[in-house]
Enzyme design. Structure first.
Site, PDB file in Angstrom:
ATOM      1  CB  SER A 143      -1.340   0.165   0.856  1.00 30.78           C
ATOM      2  OG  SER A 143      -1.615   1.302   1.251  1.00 30.78           O
ATOM      3  CE1 TYR A 156      -5.058  -1.771   4.644  1.00 32.74           C
ATOM      4  CE2 TYR A 156      -3.880   0.133   4.193  1.00 32.74           C
ATOM      5  CZ  TYR A 156      -4.611  -0.848   4.037  1.00 32.74           C
ATOM      6  OH  TYR A 156      -4.169  -1.074   2.091  1.00 32.74           O
TER       7      TYR A 156
HETATM    8  N1  LIG Z   1      -8.560  -0.391  -1.418  1.00 33.21           N
HETATM    9  C1  LIG Z   1      -7.104   0.651  -1.622  1.00 33.21           C
HETATM   10  O1  LIG Z   1      -7.601   1.404  -1.234  1.00 33.21           O
HETATM   11  C2  LIG Z   1      -6.464  -0.272  -1.101  1.00 33.21           C
HETATM   12  C3  LIG Z   1      -5.335   0.680  -1.261  1.00 33.21           C
HETATM   13  C4  LIG Z   1      -3.936  -0.262  -1.318  1.00 33.21           C
HETATM   14  C5  LIG Z   1      -3.721  -1.142  -0.809  1.00 33.21           C
HETATM   15  N2  LIG Z   1      -4.687  -2.383  -0.752  1.00 33.21           N
HETATM   16  C6  LIG Z   1      -4.755  -3.956  -0.435  1.00 33.21           C
HETATM   17  O2  LIG Z   1      -5.205  -4.219  -1.624  1.00 33.21           O
HETATM   18  C7  LIG Z   1      -5.855  -5.830  -0.922  1.00 33.21           C
HETATM   19  C8  LIG Z   1      -7.057  -5.630  -2.045  1.00 33.21           C
HETATM   20  O3  LIG Z   1      -8.390  -4.809  -1.147  1.00 33.21           O
HETATM   21  P1  LIG Z   1      -9.062  -4.506  -1.985  1.00 33.21           P
HETATM   22  O4  LIG Z   1      -9.194  -3.049  -2.019  1.00 33.21           O
HETATM   23  O5  LIG Z   1      -9.293  -4.880  -3.521  1.00 33.21           O
HETATM   24  O6  LIG Z   1     -10.183  -5.265  -1.062  1.00 33.21           O
HETATM   25  P2  LIG Z   1     -11.060  -5.915  -1.332  1.00 33.21           P
HETATM   26  O7  LIG Z   1     -11.998  -6.181   0.477  1.00 33.21           O
HETATM   27  O8  LIG Z   1     -12.681  -5.419  -2.624  1.00 33.21           O
HETATM   28  O9  LIG Z   1     -11.181  -7.565  -1.789  1.00 33.21           O
HETATM   29  C9  LIG Z   1     -10.456  -8.343  -0.453  1.00 33.21           C
HETATM   30  C10 LIG Z   1     -11.455  -9.571  -0.773  1.00 33.21           C
HETATM   31  O10 LIG Z   1      -9.657 -10.652  -0.017  1.00 33.21           O
HETATM   32  C11 LIG Z   1     -11.290 -11.416   0.715  1.00 33.21           C
HETATM   33  N3  LIG Z   1     -10.442 -11.628   2.397  1.00 33.21           N
HETATM   34  C12 LIG Z   1     -10.819 -10.933   3.285  1.00 33.21           C
HETATM   35  N4  LIG Z   1     -10.744 -11.526   4.954  1.00 33.21           N
HETATM   36  C13 LIG Z   1     -10.082 -12.389   4.102  1.00 33.21           C
HETATM   37  C14 LIG Z   1      -9.020 -13.863   4.476  1.00 33.21           C
HETATM   38  N5  LIG Z   1      -9.440 -13.501   6.014  1.00 33.21           N
HETATM   39  N6  LIG Z   1      -9.233 -14.945   4.477  1.00 33.21           N
HETATM   40  C15 LIG Z   1      -9.191 -15.011   2.881  1.00 33.21           C
HETATM   41  N7  LIG Z   1     -10.078 -13.629   1.674  1.00 33.21           N
HETATM   42  C16 LIG Z   1     -10.113 -12.611   2.946  1.00 33.21           C
HETATM   43  C17 LIG Z   1     -12.812 -10.354   0.780  1.00 33.21           C
HETATM   44  O11 LIG Z   1     -13.531 -11.627   0.650  1.00 33.21           O
HETATM   45  C18 LIG Z   1     -12.236  -9.992  -0.205  1.00 33.21           C
HETATM   46  O12 LIG Z   1     -13.069 -11.022  -1.529  1.00 33.21           O
HETATM   47  C19 LIG Z   1      -5.987  -5.617   0.506  1.00 33.21           C
HETATM   48  O13 LIG Z   1      -4.319  -5.955   1.092  1.00 33.21           O
HETATM   49  C20 LIG Z   1      -5.639  -4.128   0.472  1.00 33.21           C
HETATM   50  O14 LIG Z   1      -5.023  -3.376   2.066  1.00 33.21           O
HETATM   51  C21 LIG Z   1      -6.349  -1.775  -1.081  1.00 33.21           C
END
Ligand SMILES: NC(=O)c1ccc[n+]([C@@H]2O[C@H](COP(=O)([O-])OP(=O)(O)OC[C@H]3O[C@@H](n4cnc5c(N)ncnc54)[C@H](O)[C@@H]3O)[C@@H](O)[C@H]2O)c1
Length: 261
Positions: A143, A156
């Site tokens: 991130s 986080y």
């Molecule tokens: N959205 C943002 O702004 C952002 C920014 C930087 C980094 N990220 C990182 O990107 C990654 C994906 O985030 P996103 O925004 O696509 O989230 P999202 O919630 O859209 O998708 C996350 C997926 O992970 C699954 N998941 C959650 N807990 C789980 C577990 N314990 N075991 C297995 N699967 C699990 C969920 O069911 C979901 O399908 C994360 O690591 C997040 O920290 C997101």
């Protein structure tokens, strides 16, 4: 040219958001995939969408045996593993340290470190022996908060710094056989969830508020969507990146050059 032809990829959290966009693009680039997610509903949708051509495994990244099983299912279905994308994660809704009651701090620490950090360790440990056989690679979803403040609250941000440490040390340990890298998205419009302990404490923001807030904080004045990041994952997963390890591609609208104002 298809960049991932004949590559086999295991992705955690591939059911939604950034993970699902990676799945869509990796399929288009010729990869075989196993999607490991906790959401049965999302996996059923993937089964229907790809008519069984993308394998699925329902489990929790916090469990080592679920990670081990996901790797075993990948091998059983496709015969090998070339790339792990450790992407599953949860958020802390920007809650500030002073706003935590001690017991909520304890619960939130446990929940977020278990999913964002322990989940990444388990996936890496379970996948490494198979990746050594194929001289493969791992990619972690980190991130902007792995590098800069104001990408989340303290917990986080600390989890995403921890995964950066995992990437750097493991890239050193796994060389010269396995490459280990990361992609660091900036604020992206997804349904990223806050941990259960913070429901009620984390401020609810609408998608429109989230877009405006993200746009105001990066030089390119953009909010990101999952598809903005997938080319970085394709590059790192492919043989085109064979000289790249221990690196993180920042995909964040230019946070490095944010300036002082
Ligand atoms: N959205 C943002 O702004 C952002 C920014 C930087 C980094 N990220 C990182 O990107 C990654 C994906 O985030 P996103 O925004 O696509 O989230 P999202 O919630 O859209 O998708 C996350 C997926 O992970 C699954 N998941 C959650 N807990 C789980 C577990 N314990 N075991 C297995 N699967 C699990 C969920 O069911 C979901 O399908 C994360 O690591 C997040 O920290 C997101």
């Amino acid at each position: 040219m298809r960049w991932l032809k004949e590559k086999t990829v295991l992705i955690t959290g591939g059911g939604a958001g950034i993970g699902k966009a990676i799945v869509d693009r990796f399929v288009a680039e010729g990869a075989n995939l196993l999607v490991f997610d906790i959401s049965k509903e999302r996996l059923v949708e993937i089964d229907h969408e790809f008519e069984g051509k993308v394998a699925t495994y329902q489990g929790d990244v916090r469990s080592y045996s679920d990670n081990e099983q996901a790797v075993a299912c990948t091998i059983e279905r496709f015969g090998k593993l070339d790339c792990l994308v450790a992407n599953a994660g949860l958020f802390d809704g920007f809650v500030k340290l002073l706003d935590y009651q001690p017991e909520v701090l304890e619960q939130t620490y446990q929940q977020l470190f278990d999913i964002n950090v322990k989940g990444a360790f388990h996936a890496a440990r379970a996948a490494l022996p198979e990746l050594m056989k194929t001289k493969g690679n791992m990619i972690f979803s980190v991130s902007g908060s792995s590098f800069y403040p104001d990408g989340g609250g303290t917990i986080y941000t600390a989890t995403k710094h921890a995964v950066l440490g995992l990437i750097r040390q493991l890239a050193f340990e796994a060389a010269p056989t396995v490459r280990v890298n990361g992609v660091a998205p900036g604020g992206t419009i997804t349904d990223l969830k806050v941990v259960p302990s913070l429901e009620g404490l984390a401020k609810q923001v609408s998608k429109e508020e989230k877009k405006a807030s993200i746009q105001s904080r990066n030089p390119l004045r953009m909010y990101m969507v999952p598809e903005d990041h997938v080319a970085s994952y394709v590059l790192l997963a492919s043989d085109q990146a064979r000289a790249i390890t221990g690196e993180v591609i920042n995909s964040n609208g230019g946070l490095t050059v944010r300036g002082l104002s």
